[in-house]
Design a protein around this motif. Structure first.
Motif, PDB file in Angstrom:
ATOM      1  N   ARG A   5     -68.117   8.436  11.740  1.00  0.00           N
ATOM      2  CA  ARG A   5     -66.977   9.011  11.023  1.00  0.00           C
ATOM      3  C   ARG A   5     -65.761   9.156  11.936  1.00  0.00           C
ATOM      4  O   ARG A   5     -64.639   8.833  11.559  1.00  0.00           O
TER       5      ARG A   5
ATOM      6  N   GLU B 268     -53.762  16.090  21.766  1.00  0.00           N
ATOM      7  CA  GLU B 268     -54.799  16.661  20.905  1.00  0.00           C
ATOM      8  C   GLU B 268     -55.963  17.214  21.734  1.00  0.00           C
ATOM      9  O   GLU B 268     -56.379  18.356  21.562  1.00  0.00           O
TER      10      GLU B 268
ATOM     11  N   MET C 195     -57.164  21.062  22.505  1.00  0.00           N
ATOM     12  CA  MET C 195     -58.554  21.484  22.266  1.00  0.00           C
ATOM     13  C   MET C 195     -59.138  22.147  23.510  1.00  0.00           C
ATOM     14  O   MET C 195     -59.877  23.126  23.426  1.00  0.00           O
TER      15      MET C 195
ATOM     16  N   THR D 263     -57.432  25.662  23.949  1.00  0.00           N
ATOM     17  CA  THR D 263     -57.819  26.665  22.961  1.00  0.00           C
ATOM     18  C   THR D 263     -59.340  26.805  22.862  1.00  0.00           C
ATOM     19  O   THR D 263     -59.846  27.295  21.856  1.00  0.00           O
ATOM     20  N   GLU D 264     -60.048  26.359  23.878  1.00  0.00           N
ATOM     21  CA  GLU D 264     -61.512  26.526  23.974  1.00  0.00           C
ATOM     22  C   GLU D 264     -62.290  25.738  22.934  1.00  0.00           C
ATOM     23  O   GLU D 264     -63.479  25.959  22.749  1.00  0.00           O
ATOM     24  N   GLN D 265     -61.629  24.798  22.240  1.00  0.00           N
ATOM     25  CA  GLN D 265     -62.372  24.009  21.246  1.00  0.00           C
ATOM     26  C   GLN D 265     -63.397  23.094  21.926  1.00  0.00           C
ATOM     27  O   GLN D 265     -64.442  22.797  21.350  1.00  0.00           O
TER      28      GLN D 265
ATOM     29  N   ASP E  72     -65.054  23.880  24.670  1.00  0.00           N
ATOM     30  CA  ASP E  72     -66.181  24.782  24.931  1.00  0.00           C
ATOM     31  C   ASP E  72     -66.990  25.002  23.656  1.00  0.00           C
ATOM     32  O   ASP E  72     -68.224  25.011  23.675  1.00  0.00           O
ATOM     33  N   ALA E  73     -66.265  25.179  22.548  1.00  0.00           N
ATOM     34  CA  ALA E  73     -66.959  25.412  21.277  1.00  0.00           C
ATOM     35  C   ALA E  73     -67.816  24.198  20.903  1.00  0.00           C
ATOM     36  O   ALA E  73     -68.949  24.354  20.435  1.00  0.00           O
ATOM     37  N   LEU E  74     -67.289  23.001  21.137  1.00  0.00           N
ATOM     38  CA  LEU E  74     -68.075  21.791  20.862  1.00  0.00           C
ATOM     39  C   LEU E  74     -69.381  21.822  21.635  1.00  0.00           C
ATOM     40  O   LEU E  74     -70.455  21.551  21.079  1.00  0.00           O
ATOM     41  N   VAL E  75     -69.271  22.164  22.928  1.00  0.00           N
ATOM     42  CA  VAL E  75     -70.470  22.180  23.769  1.00  0.00           C
ATOM     43  C   VAL E  75     -71.483  23.182  23.230  1.00  0.00           C
ATOM     44  O   VAL E  75     -72.670  22.862  23.098  1.00  0.00           O
ATOM     45  N   THR E  76     -71.020  24.383  22.865  1.00  0.00           N
ATOM     46  CA  THR E  76     -71.980  25.369  22.366  1.00  0.00           C
ATOM     47  C   THR E  76     -72.569  24.944  21.036  1.00  0.00           C
ATOM     48  O   THR E  76     -73.619  25.425  20.647  1.00  0.00           O
ATOM     49  N   LEU E  77     -71.898  24.053  20.320  1.00  0.00           N
ATOM     50  CA  LEU E  77     -72.468  23.547  19.072  1.00  0.00           C
ATOM     51  C   LEU E  77     -73.273  22.277  19.343  1.00  0.00           C
ATOM     52  O   LEU E  77     -73.406  21.412  18.469  1.00  0.00           O
ATOM     53  N   SER E  78     -73.792  22.155  20.557  1.00  0.00           N
ATOM     54  CA  SER E  78     -74.682  21.055  20.952  1.00  0.00           C
ATOM     55  C   SER E  78     -74.047  19.682  20.748  1.00  0.00           C
ATOM     56  O   SER E  78     -74.722  18.737  20.394  1.00  0.00           O
ATOM     57  N   THR E  79     -72.742  19.597  20.909  1.00  0.00           N
ATOM     58  CA  THR E  79     -72.076  18.302  20.756  1.00  0.00           C
ATOM     59  C   THR E  79     -71.389  17.943  22.062  1.00  0.00           C
ATOM     60  O   THR E  79     -70.605  18.735  22.580  1.00  0.00           O
TER      61      THR E  79
ATOM     62  N   TYR F 141     -68.363  12.756  21.373  1.00  0.00           N
ATOM     63  CA  TYR F 141     -67.708  13.092  20.113  1.00  0.00           C
ATOM     64  C   TYR F 141     -66.223  12.769  20.153  1.00  0.00           C
ATOM     65  O   TYR F 141     -65.641  12.388  19.140  1.00  0.00           O
TER      66      TYR F 141
END
Ligand code: ATP
Ligand code: MG
Lengths: 249, 263
Positions: free
Chosen positions: B46, B123, B127, B130-132, B134-141, B146
């Motif tokens: 996607r 972009e 990310m 704004t810690e996005q 980090d958020a990706l990593v914590t969401l196992s991605t 990605y």
């Protein structure tokens, strides 16, 4: 159970964590309090491996958390609400909430993921009409609640909340406090919450830890918060200007 | 004291040399890491398709216009040059080879560097800030898989297509100018172009474009991921992405031209 042993972290010359020791038991709700800029957020990031401490050990159920053997499996046990929300601006709200459910090991059909997302949004007080908005179209408090919904969406066993109620009105703050308490009590999750809001501390915590000057100054049950006998905690809880904590930091 | 001041420029030179070497090392490491993630699952089709749209499809107008004007200008210039030794008739051939081997891929690369490297860096830098990430990593991605891999793949595939479109439009621009302003014969123009171009010309141009696409996306992602804190950090990352990808494109262009010289 999460165990931190003598954890140190510096940024350049700034020594933020100077030997943190802390134990969070399985199924308990631990609240970390402490002045602004003392390293509370950094502490949570160390546990998740987003920030690598220079020294010390972090154990999850006795296993090394700094270099876990299977990082995906390790992270799948956690949910995290970031202080700034950290929502993905390129995705609509529901895909943010259902992020884990749309890919990877927990992948499910899109309709089901969407249904779960809307259900979680309802639990943080957001209607189904927010689901198709983008994060930039939300107010600060709404973003925070979407972040909260994302943190709990996959029902992780350990959840970190970094200032879950800042920026929310008192009524919503109460809703969020009860939600976090409910997650711990009903789902048996382990929660570590950072907050400056003493009402939240009392509503959420089983135990409270006070971080100051790079170390945990005090840990105790929430019932002892008002008579801890610890000058740091006393000053913090009562918001006094005089005391061992400098107001100018 | 005096000696120290005399040595200052030298020290500065040493420090910037070391800095450059360190940067090259970091980019090489990032490159190796990207390549190692390209073939290993999970894949994000996607994201890949979305990037193909953003990088490829939406760059068409910019690339098309640039090629059209360049092809036209090229025809005029070659006519002027050719007239000096009675060789006006080579216009179609030189326009074709100039566009296909050189200007098509290079201009496409540079235009996309301006349009895409900057937006990727901004972009991903935002990310990061704004810690996005980090958020990706914590969401196992994995952010490499990605964010970086879909962009690098999409750019590497989209650029040759864009360059091919640019080649055609550029040749068409030369043709338009040739038959309207230079009184060249339309049928002869097309026939000369078609007879003259060899497959190797086209292939070498498209290979260049693929390499440029890879460079643009890699630099955009690299500078975004290493963005400093705050809006200023993102701004600097964006500038660095455009500048470094443009310079690398020109450098790679020379090396590749040298490589294809024999063919
Ligand atoms: N990535 C980083 N690079 C450099 N310094 C950092 C970084 N992250 C945090 N710091 C520094 O570490 C210190 C602690 O930051 P942290 O965000 O943990 O504070 P905090 O206790 O969460 O404060 P607040 O209650 O205001 O959120 C701050 O002085 C901050 O400047
Ligand atoms: Mg913080």
């Amino acid at each position: 159970m999460i165990e931190l042993i003598d954890v140190h972290k510096s940024f350049g010359k700034k020594h933020v964590l100077k030997g943190v020791n802390l134990r969070v038991e399985k199924g308990e709700s631990m609240v970390i309090i402490g002045g602004s800029g003392t390293g509370k957020s950094v502490l949570l990031k160390c546990i998740l491996g987003l920030v690598r401490p220079e020294k010390g050990r972090i154990l999850l159920d006795g296993q090394d958390a700094i270099r876990p053997s299977d990082r995906d499996a390790f992270l799948a046990r956690f949910g995290m609400l970031f202080q700034g929300g950290a929502l993905f601006d390129s995705l609509p709200v529901w895909q943010n909430v259902a992020f884990r459910l749309l890919r990877g090991a927990l992948k499910r059909p899109r309709e089901e993921a969407r249904r779960i997302a809307i259900d979680k949004l309802a639990r943080v007080g957001l209607g189904a009409d927010t689901a198709d908005l983008y994060p930039a179209e939300l107010s600060g408090g709404m973003q925070k609640r979407v972040g909260l919904a994302r943190a709990i969406a996959a029902e992780p066993e350990i959840i970190f909340f970094d200032e879950p109620t800042t920026g929310l009105d008192p009524i919503l703050a109460g809703v969020i406090n009860r939600l976090i308490r409910g997650i711990v009590e009903e789902m048996g999750a382990t929660a570590v919450t950072i907050t400056h809001d003493m009402t939240s501390v009392r509503a959420i915590a089983d135990r409270v830890a006070m971080l100051h000057d790079g170390v945990i100054q005090w840990v105790g049950p929430v019932s002892q918060l008002d008579n801890s006998g610890n000058p740091y905690v006393d000053q913090f809880v009562h918001g006094r200007e005089e005391g061992p904590i400098e107001a100018l930091r | 004291m005096k000696g120290a001041r005399l040595l200052d420029p030298l020290a500065g030179l040493g420090a910037s040399t070391l800095g450059l070497l360190a940067a090259i090392g970091r980019v090489a490491f990032y490159l190796a890491s990207t390549l190692s993630h390209v073939l290993r699952p999970p894949f994000y089709p996607r994201e890949f398709l979305a990037q193909l749209m953003v990088i490829g499809y939406f760059s068409l107008p910019v690339v098309g216009l640039t090629a059209l004007f360049t092809g036209g200008a090229l025809a005029l210039q070659i006519y002027v040059g050719g007239a000096r030794f009675n060789a006006e008739s080579v216009v179609p051939q030189i326009v074709a080879i100039g566009m296909v081997r050189e200007l098509g891929p290079v201009l496409t690369g540079l235009m996309v560097a301006g349009r895409v490297a900057s937006s990727i860096a901004a972009e991903i830098g935002t990310m990061k800030v704004t810690e996005q990430i980090d958020a990706l990593v914590t969401l196992s991605t994995n952010p490499m898989k990605y964010l970086t891999v879909p962009r690098v793949l999409a750019a590497t595939i989209a650029l040759p297509v864009l360059a091919a479109v640019g080649d055609a439009i550029g040749i068409f621009g030369g043709y338009l100018v040739g038959i309207t302003r230079l009184d060249l014969n339309a049928a002869t123009y097309l026939k000369n172009t078609a007879d003259f171009l060899e497959t190797a010309d086209v292939i070498s141009g498209l290979v260049k474009a693929a390499v440029f696409g890879f460079i643009v996306a890699l630099m955009g992602c690299y500078h975004g991921m290493n963005s400093g804190r705050g809006a200023q950090g993102v701004g600097r990352a964006t500038t660095n992405a455009v500048v470094s990808s443009s310079v690398l494109i020109m450098g790679a262009n020379y090396l590749l031209t040298q490589l294809f010289f024999a063919t």
